[in-house]
Design a protein around this motif. Sequence first.
Motif, PDB file in Angstrom:
ATOM      1  N   GLN A 291      35.446  30.091  46.268  1.00 54.26           N
ATOM      2  CA  GLN A 291      34.471  31.132  46.576  1.00 54.26           C
ATOM      3  C   GLN A 291      34.294  32.049  45.361  1.00 54.26           C
ATOM      4  N   PRO A 292      33.288  31.823  44.535  1.00 53.72           N
ATOM      5  CA  PRO A 292      33.019  32.739  43.420  1.00 53.72           C
ATOM      6  C   PRO A 292      32.837  34.170  43.925  1.00 53.72           C
ATOM      7  N   SER A 293      33.352  35.130  43.171  1.00 52.68           N
ATOM      8  CA  SER A 293      33.408  36.511  43.615  1.00 52.68           C
ATOM      9  C   SER A 293      32.243  37.344  43.107  1.00 52.68           C
ATOM     10  N   SER A 294      31.881  38.354  43.900  1.00 51.21           N
ATOM     11  CA  SER A 294      30.857  39.307  43.474  1.00 51.21           C
ATOM     12  C   SER A 294      31.318  40.110  42.265  1.00 51.21           C
ATOM     13  N   MET A 295      32.618  40.184  42.050  1.00 48.12           N
ATOM     14  CA  MET A 295      33.132  40.911  40.890  1.00 48.12           C
ATOM     15  C   MET A 295      32.642  40.301  39.587  1.00 48.12           C
ATOM     16  N   PHE A 296      32.278  39.015  39.628  1.00 42.10           N
ATOM     17  CA  PHE A 296      31.787  38.307  38.445  1.00 42.10           C
ATOM     18  C   PHE A 296      30.398  37.732  38.704  1.00 42.10           C
ATOM     19  N   ASN A 297      29.630  38.463  39.533  1.00 40.03           N
ATOM     20  CA  ASN A 297      28.261  38.076  39.867  1.00 40.03           C
ATOM     21  C   ASN A 297      28.175  36.664  40.434  1.00 40.03           C
ATOM     22  N   PHE A 298      29.228  36.270  41.133  1.00 42.75           N
ATOM     23  CA  PHE A 298      29.312  34.969  41.807  1.00 42.75           C
ATOM     24  C   PHE A 298      29.221  33.796  40.819  1.00 42.75           C
ATOM     25  N   GLN A 299      29.537  34.049  39.547  1.00 39.86           N
ATOM     26  CA  GLN A 299      29.550  32.972  38.555  1.00 39.86           C
ATOM     27  C   GLN A 299      30.865  32.204  38.658  1.00 39.86           C
ATOM     28  N   PRO A 300      30.818  30.879  38.782  1.00 47.29           N
ATOM     29  CA  PRO A 300      32.045  30.107  38.990  1.00 47.29           C
ATOM     30  C   PRO A 300      32.784  29.747  37.703  1.00 47.29           C
ATOM     31  N   GLY A 301      32.175  29.955  36.540  1.00 47.80           N
ATOM     32  CA  GLY A 301      32.807  29.539  35.289  1.00 47.80           C
ATOM     33  C   GLY A 301      33.699  30.604  34.699  1.00 47.80           C
ATOM     34  N   GLY A 302      33.997  30.432  33.395  1.00 51.15           N
ATOM     35  CA  GLY A 302      34.793  31.417  32.687  1.00 51.15           C
ATOM     36  C   GLY A 302      36.277  31.112  32.698  1.00 51.15           C
ATOM     37  N   THR A 303      37.017  31.924  31.952  1.00 51.18           N
ATOM     38  CA  THR A 303      38.471  31.814  31.865  1.00 51.18           C
ATOM     39  C   THR A 303      39.080  33.176  32.171  1.00 51.18           C
ATOM     40  N   VAL A 304      40.378  33.228  32.224  1.00 54.67           N
ATOM     41  CA  VAL A 304      41.031  34.506  32.462  1.00 54.67           C
ATOM     42  C   VAL A 304      40.678  35.504  31.370  1.00 54.67           C
ATOM     43  N   TYR A 305      40.410  35.015  30.155  1.00 54.45           N
ATOM     44  CA  TYR A 305      40.051  35.913  29.055  1.00 54.45           C
ATOM     45  C   TYR A 305      38.641  36.470  29.230  1.00 54.45           C
ATOM     46  N   SER A 306      37.703  35.612  29.565  1.00 50.28           N
ATOM     47  CA  SER A 306      36.328  36.096  29.737  1.00 50.28           C
ATOM     48  C   SER A 306      36.215  36.975  30.977  1.00 50.28           C
ATOM     49  N   ARG A 307      36.955  36.633  32.030  1.00 48.66           N
ATOM     50  CA  ARG A 307      36.933  37.476  33.225  1.00 48.66           C
ATOM     51  C   ARG A 307      37.520  38.852  32.910  1.00 48.66           C
ATOM     52  N   THR A 308      38.595  38.882  32.142  1.00 48.39           N
ATOM     53  CA  THR A 308      39.208  40.158  31.777  1.00 48.39           C
ATOM     54  C   THR A 308      38.260  41.002  30.939  1.00 48.39           C
ATOM     55  N   GLU A 309      37.574  40.378  29.989  1.00 45.36           N
ATOM     56  CA  GLU A 309      36.614  41.118  29.167  1.00 45.36           C
ATOM     57  C   GLU A 309      35.532  41.749  30.038  1.00 45.36           C
ATOM     58  N   GLY A 310      35.057  40.992  31.016  1.00 43.22           N
ATOM     59  CA  GLY A 310      34.042  41.529  31.914  1.00 43.22           C
ATOM     60  C   GLY A 310      34.558  42.690  32.748  1.00 43.22           C
ATOM     61  N   LEU A 311      35.840  42.646  33.099  1.00 43.98           N
ATOM     62  CA  LEU A 311      36.422  43.697  33.925  1.00 43.98           C
ATOM     63  C   LEU A 311      36.669  44.989  33.157  1.00 43.98           C
ATOM     64  N   VAL A 312      37.112  44.881  31.894  1.00 45.27           N
ATOM     65  CA  VAL A 312      37.579  46.069  31.168  1.00 45.27           C
ATOM     66  C   VAL A 312      36.541  46.674  30.231  1.00 45.27           C
ATOM     67  N   ASN A 313      35.377  46.047  30.079  1.00 44.57           N
ATOM     68  CA  ASN A 313      34.371  46.691  29.225  1.00 44.57           C
ATOM     69  C   ASN A 313      33.854  47.953  29.913  1.00 44.57           C
ATOM     70  N   GLY A 314      33.095  48.759  29.188  1.00 45.35           N
ATOM     71  CA  GLY A 314      32.692  50.068  29.691  1.00 45.35           C
ATOM     72  C   GLY A 314      31.934  50.052  30.993  1.00 45.35           C
ATOM     73  N   ASP A 315      31.236  48.955  31.276  1.00 43.17           N
ATOM     74  CA  ASP A 315      30.483  48.833  32.529  1.00 43.17           C
ATOM     75  C   ASP A 315      31.216  47.991  33.561  1.00 43.17           C
ATOM     76  N   GLY A 316      32.395  47.522  33.213  1.00 40.72           N
ATOM     77  CA  GLY A 316      33.127  46.639  34.108  1.00 40.72           C
ATOM     78  C   GLY A 316      33.853  47.383  35.215  1.00 40.72           C
TER      79      GLY A 316
END
Length: 271
Positions: free
Chosen positions: A131-156
């Motif tokens: 179940q892709p999450s709304s936290m990542f706009n329901f995108q199923p791809g990426g890695t723990v690194y790209s997910r972390t970058e999305g979470l910790v940037n200024g708009d994350g």
Amino acid sequence: MDRRIHFISGLPRSGSTLLSALLQQNPRFHAGMSSPVAGMVTTMLGELSGRNEFSVFINDAQRQRILRGLVANYYEDEVSADVVFDTNRAWCSRLPVLKTLFPDARVIACVRDTAWIVDSIERLVRDNAFQPSSMFNFQPGGTVYSRTEGLVNGDGMIGYAYNALKEAYFGEDSGNLMLLQYDTLAKDPARALAAVYDFIGEPRYAHDFERVSFDDKGFDQRAGTPGLHHVRAHVAATARQTILPPDLFHRFESDPFWRDPQLNPRGVRIV
């Protein structure tokens, strides 16, 4: 408002849902998961600004009455409690507004080490692998690194909340702010709740830390993240090994600024 109102804010995955679950055991209190009120206030501020061609007919006193009424009316028919706690990570960026609208209100900001917040979110992602999450706009791809970058940037999800927390903590409106550390709430909930009651000036209540109830499965399911707001029945700290790569985990070692007394010149209460 006829009832008193306080605000829960701070970092995600840092105990705000657990705090709400405990507070709502008190029949005089109402506390829930994140509400839309902060977003409504932000939207209304924009609509009452100069971008509205009729703003010349709106003064600050009217703005304050409208915003105060918005908050009051949201809870008017839904809540009979004497004390309301509204939860949203955005409140830390709105301390000047809250100080004017509700001078007696307190803001409780839940905090936790960034690395463990990322670890907690990553565990949710892996537990819900189909179940892709709304936290990542329901995108199923990426890695723990790209997910972390999305979470910790200024708009994350984490980055925005962290920056808002620093704004509140170091700002001149921090007099009604308290930081509640996740470890304190999980390891010593009685001391944590006692500090909250003292902070808001309410008589203490005998909370049950062995039978805690709070779960919004419908919201979490829609967000593609079952378990996001799940609270275990027994309050306790759980020791575990991180699932993050070592370089990623250690990247955030300097983030918990609240542990340095020299960085607390305004004397913000930290529990």
